[in-house]
Design a protein around this motif. Structure first.
Motif, PDB file in Angstrom:
ATOM      1  N   CYS A 128     -47.729 -50.631  -0.956  1.00 42.80           N
ATOM      2  CA  CYS A 128     -47.109 -49.383  -0.518  1.00 42.80           C
ATOM      3  C   CYS A 128     -48.147 -48.272  -0.486  1.00 42.80           C
ATOM      4  N   LEU A 129     -48.134 -47.464   0.552  1.00 43.13           N
ATOM      5  CA  LEU A 129     -49.103 -46.383   0.708  1.00 43.13           C
ATOM      6  C   LEU A 129     -48.795 -45.199  -0.191  1.00 43.13           C
ATOM      7  N   VAL A 130     -47.650 -45.235  -0.882  1.00 38.18           N
ATOM      8  CA  VAL A 130     -47.276 -44.144  -1.782  1.00 38.18           C
ATOM      9  C   VAL A 130     -47.499 -44.530  -3.235  1.00 38.18           C
ATOM     10  N   CYS A 131     -46.916 -45.670  -3.645  1.00 38.32           N
ATOM     11  CA  CYS A 131     -47.018 -46.086  -5.048  1.00 38.32           C
ATOM     12  C   CYS A 131     -47.951 -47.269  -5.249  1.00 38.32           C
ATOM     13  N   HIS A 132     -48.473 -47.835  -4.139  1.00 39.41           N
ATOM     14  CA  HIS A 132     -49.435 -48.949  -4.162  1.00 39.41           C
ATOM     15  C   HIS A 132     -48.864 -50.223  -4.784  1.00 39.41           C
ATOM     16  N   LYS A 133     -47.555 -50.390  -4.696  1.00 42.78           N
ATOM     17  CA  LYS A 133     -46.938 -51.617  -5.178  1.00 42.78           C
ATOM     18  C   LYS A 133     -46.976 -52.671  -4.073  1.00 42.78           C
ATOM     19  N   GLU A 134     -47.306 -53.900  -4.437  1.00 44.44           N
ATOM     20  CA  GLU A 134     -47.447 -54.976  -3.459  1.00 44.44           C
ATOM     21  C   GLU A 134     -46.103 -55.299  -2.807  1.00 44.44           C
ATOM     22  N   PHE A 135     -46.165 -55.695  -1.536  1.00 47.17           N
ATOM     23  CA  PHE A 135     -44.974 -56.117  -0.813  1.00 47.17           C
ATOM     24  C   PHE A 135     -45.365 -57.159   0.218  1.00 47.17           C
ATOM     25  N   VAL A 136     -44.375 -57.902   0.677  1.00 47.84           N
ATOM     26  CA  VAL A 136     -44.573 -58.884   1.747  1.00 47.84           C
ATOM     27  C   VAL A 136     -43.832 -58.393   2.985  1.00 47.84           C
ATOM     28  N   GLU A 137     -44.088 -59.034   4.114  1.00 46.00           N
ATOM     29  CA  GLU A 137     -43.506 -58.584   5.378  1.00 46.00           C
ATOM     30  C   GLU A 137     -41.982 -58.634   5.357  1.00 46.00           C
ATOM     31  N   SER A 138     -41.420 -59.603   4.638  1.00 47.23           N
ATOM     32  CA  SER A 138     -39.961 -59.727   4.588  1.00 47.23           C
ATOM     33  C   SER A 138     -39.305 -58.618   3.770  1.00 47.23           C
ATOM     34  N   ASP A 139     -40.113 -57.843   3.018  1.00 47.61           N
ATOM     35  CA  ASP A 139     -39.567 -56.736   2.238  1.00 47.61           C
ATOM     36  C   ASP A 139     -39.285 -55.517   3.107  1.00 47.61           C
ATOM     37  N   LYS A 140     -39.744 -55.487   4.336  1.00 46.13           N
ATOM     38  CA  LYS A 140     -39.571 -54.333   5.215  1.00 46.13           C
ATOM     39  C   LYS A 140     -38.202 -54.404   5.905  1.00 46.13           C
ATOM     40  N   VAL A 141     -37.405 -53.349   5.752  1.00 48.06           N
ATOM     41  CA  VAL A 141     -36.080 -53.247   6.377  1.00 48.06           C
ATOM     42  C   VAL A 141     -36.107 -52.057   7.328  1.00 48.06           C
ATOM     43  N   VAL A 142     -35.876 -52.306   8.607  1.00 50.74           N
ATOM     44  CA  VAL A 142     -35.894 -51.231   9.587  1.00 50.74           C
ATOM     45  C   VAL A 142     -34.674 -50.333   9.390  1.00 50.74           C
ATOM     46  N   ILE A 143     -34.886 -49.026   9.467  1.00 51.94           N
ATOM     47  CA  ILE A 143     -33.820 -48.049   9.263  1.00 51.94           C
ATOM     48  C   ILE A 143     -33.206 -47.679  10.613  1.00 51.94           C
ATOM     49  N   ASN A 144     -31.869 -47.756  10.702  1.00 50.41           N
ATOM     50  CA  ASN A 144     -31.161 -47.377  11.936  1.00 50.41           C
ATOM     51  C   ASN A 144     -31.845 -47.979  13.170  1.00 50.41           C
ATOM     52  N   GLY A 145     -32.034 -49.286  13.117  1.00 49.71           N
ATOM     53  CA  GLY A 145     -32.743 -49.969  14.186  1.00 49.71           C
ATOM     54  C   GLY A 145     -31.934 -50.095  15.467  1.00 49.71           C
ATOM     55  N   SER A 146     -32.575 -50.668  16.473  1.00 50.34           N
ATOM     56  CA  SER A 146     -31.919 -50.902  17.756  1.00 50.34           C
ATOM     57  C   SER A 146     -30.908 -52.031  17.626  1.00 50.34           C
ATOM     58  N   GLU A 147     -30.183 -52.289  18.699  1.00 52.72           N
ATOM     59  CA  GLU A 147     -29.164 -53.340  18.669  1.00 52.72           C
ATOM     60  C   GLU A 147     -29.785 -54.701  18.376  1.00 52.72           C
ATOM     61  N   GLU A 148     -30.955 -54.977  18.952  1.00 51.83           N
ATOM     62  CA  GLU A 148     -31.614 -56.253  18.716  1.00 51.83           C
ATOM     63  C   GLU A 148     -32.112 -56.353  17.273  1.00 51.83           C
ATOM     64  N   GLU A 149     -32.636 -55.240  16.735  1.00 55.15           N
ATOM     65  CA  GLU A 149     -33.147 -55.249  15.362  1.00 55.15           C
ATOM     66  C   GLU A 149     -32.012 -55.402  14.352  1.00 55.15           C
ATOM     67  N   VAL A 150     -30.899 -54.755  14.602  1.00 57.70           N
ATOM     68  CA  VAL A 150     -29.742 -54.892  13.702  1.00 57.70           C
ATOM     69  C   VAL A 150     -29.201 -56.315  13.754  1.00 57.70           C
ATOM     70  N   LYS A 151     -29.188 -56.910  14.927  1.00 56.06           N
ATOM     71  CA  LYS A 151     -28.725 -58.288  15.056  1.00 56.06           C
ATOM     72  C   LYS A 151     -29.612 -59.230  14.259  1.00 56.06           C
ATOM     73  N   GLU A 152     -30.902 -58.993  14.297  1.00 62.89           N
ATOM     74  CA  GLU A 152     -31.837 -59.825  13.527  1.00 62.89           C
ATOM     75  C   GLU A 152     -31.617 -59.663  12.027  1.00 62.89           C
ATOM     76  N   LEU A 153     -31.398 -58.405  11.581  1.00 64.16           N
ATOM     77  CA  LEU A 153     -31.110 -58.170  10.162  1.00 64.16           C
ATOM     78  C   LEU A 153     -29.779 -58.805   9.755  1.00 64.16           C
ATOM     79  N   TRP A 154     -28.820 -58.774  10.656  1.00 64.55           N
ATOM     80  CA  TRP A 154     -27.506 -59.375  10.386  1.00 64.55           C
ATOM     81  C   TRP A 154     -27.639 -60.880  10.160  1.00 64.55           C
ATOM     82  N   GLU A 155     -28.358 -61.554  11.023  1.00 66.52           N
ATOM     83  CA  GLU A 155     -28.551 -63.000  10.873  1.00 66.52           C
ATOM     84  C   GLU A 155     -29.312 -63.319   9.595  1.00 66.52           C
ATOM     85  N   LYS A 156     -30.288 -62.493   9.266  1.00 67.47           N
ATOM     86  CA  LYS A 156     -31.057 -62.698   8.035  1.00 67.47           C
ATOM     87  C   LYS A 156     -30.164 -62.530   6.814  1.00 67.47           C
ATOM     88  N   MET A 157     -29.280 -61.510   6.831  1.00 67.78           N
ATOM     89  CA  MET A 157     -28.387 -61.270   5.705  1.00 67.78           C
ATOM     90  C   MET A 157     -27.414 -62.422   5.521  1.00 67.78           C
TER      91      MET A 157
END
Length: 344
Positions: free
Chosen positions: A230-259
């Motif tokens: 993290c660029l603020v607290c420097h805590k390690e993260f992986v790509e799957s830790d990133k959650v798009v905020i108020n994403g597009s219809e396609e991005e929300v659909k992808e998050l829905w399937e992942k959930m």
């Protein structure tokens, strides 16, 4: 001897013509006097076409042929109101004579609801709670689809069990991620911003929340600074830790399937039985219950309580302490099934 003169008085007004209320007196009126005659007497110099005007009494329209005297409706000292009909091109009801000009003005004065501003609707998702529609205030959480919530409003809805159907997938706070928002010092319509690039929460830029620490950063910051922390607290993260905020219809659909996939895995792990050394946990084998296993795998013998009988003890008697007796040794009585005959 002259007969006594009769006096009949009514009140007249016309808001359409700007005429205030005034009294109209009739001395020895003609019994056949009608509203048509009254209208002619009121405007002798500038007559008004009878077809374009009408009287009302207590809001009820009256025809010009209505008798002024000997009428149960028009009593002495009644107030008659003169209205002007609105003539239109058809279909506006102006020629019916059933409505006054005031009714038309009020009808057309009703404002139609304004169309929703797309910008305001988009901005609302970034500054307001998705549940209560109130301004976001700490503590703030997001769900697996990237929607903002005030934690207080969410807890209240969960306790009262009145969560909207659209958020059926939220069962508790374990399904939420607590986020850290950076307030915008400049104020304005965007209340928050990216702590790295200063991009505003106005719906024009893409933002991600990190599950590992909860900080919300713009996509531009991840693009400009390549880092696995993290660029603020420097805590390690992986790509799957990133959650798009108020994403597009396609991005929300992808998050829905992942959930849904994650929920399915969790439910499957709860239902599946844990296996250790080829045997199910929970069986009376192994040292967990103080019992030594007699064998392993499919060739192991079935456990018997009599096998644990102490030395110099009869196995059948020892086993009867933990197991039911044989059915053929007992007979049921009429009043009690557990009391065998012959013991009393």
């Amino acid at each position: 001897m002259k007969p006594k003169s009769q006096n009949f008085q009514v009140f007249f007004q016309s808001p359409d013509l700007g005429i205030p209320t005034r009294a109209v007196n009739f001395q020895n009126p003609n019994p056949n006097l009608t509203l048509h005659h009254l209208k002619s007497s009121l405007f002798p110099t500038t007559p008004i076409p009878h077809a374009s005007s009408f009287f009302t009494l207590n809001g009820k329209p009256l025809s010009d042929s209505t008798p002024l005297l000997q009428n149960r409706e028009i009593a002495p000292f009644s107030t008659l109101t003169l209205h002007i009909r609105l003539h239109g091109g058809g279909g506006d009801g102006g020629a019916t004579g059933a409505e006054s000009r005031d009714c038309y003005l009020k009808m057309y004065a009703v404002k139609k609801p304004d169309k929703v501003d797309p910008h305001e609707q988009r901005l609302s998702k970034w500054v307001n709670c998705s549940l209560s529609n109130e301004p976001l205030r700490a503590p703030v959480v997001i769900d697996a689809l990237g929607n903002f919530f005030n934690k207080e409003a969410l807890v209240e809805a969960l306790l009262k069990k009145n969560m909207p159907k659209q958020f059926w997938y939220i069962k508790g706070l374990k399904d939420m991620i607590t986020v850290e928002l950076t307030e915008s010092p400049g104020g304005g319509e965007a209340k928050f911003q990216c702590p790295i690039t200063d991009q505003k929460f106005n719906g024009k830029y893409k933002f991600f929340a990190l599950k590992s620490c909860g900080h919300v950063l713009s996509a531009k910051s991840f693009k400009e600074v390549k880092s696995s922390s993290c660029l603020v607290c420097h805590k390690e993260f992986v790509e799957s830790d990133k959650v798009v905020i108020n994403g597009s219809e396609e991005e929300v659909k992808e998050l829905w399937e992942k959930m849904l996939a994650e929920k399915k895995v969790k439910e499957g792990s709860k239902k599946s039985k844990k296996v250790k050394n080829g045997e199910e946990v929970g069986r009376l084998t192994g040292t967990k219950h103080g019992i030594e296993a007699r064998g392993q795998g499919a060739e192991s013998k079935k456990f018997k309580v009599a096998d644990l009988a102490p030395a110099h003890a009869t196995k059948e008697i020892y086993a009867s302490l933990f197991t039911s007796s044989k059915k053929q040794d007992f007979k049921e009585t009429y009043s009690c099934r557990s009391l065998p005959l012959g013991r009393n």
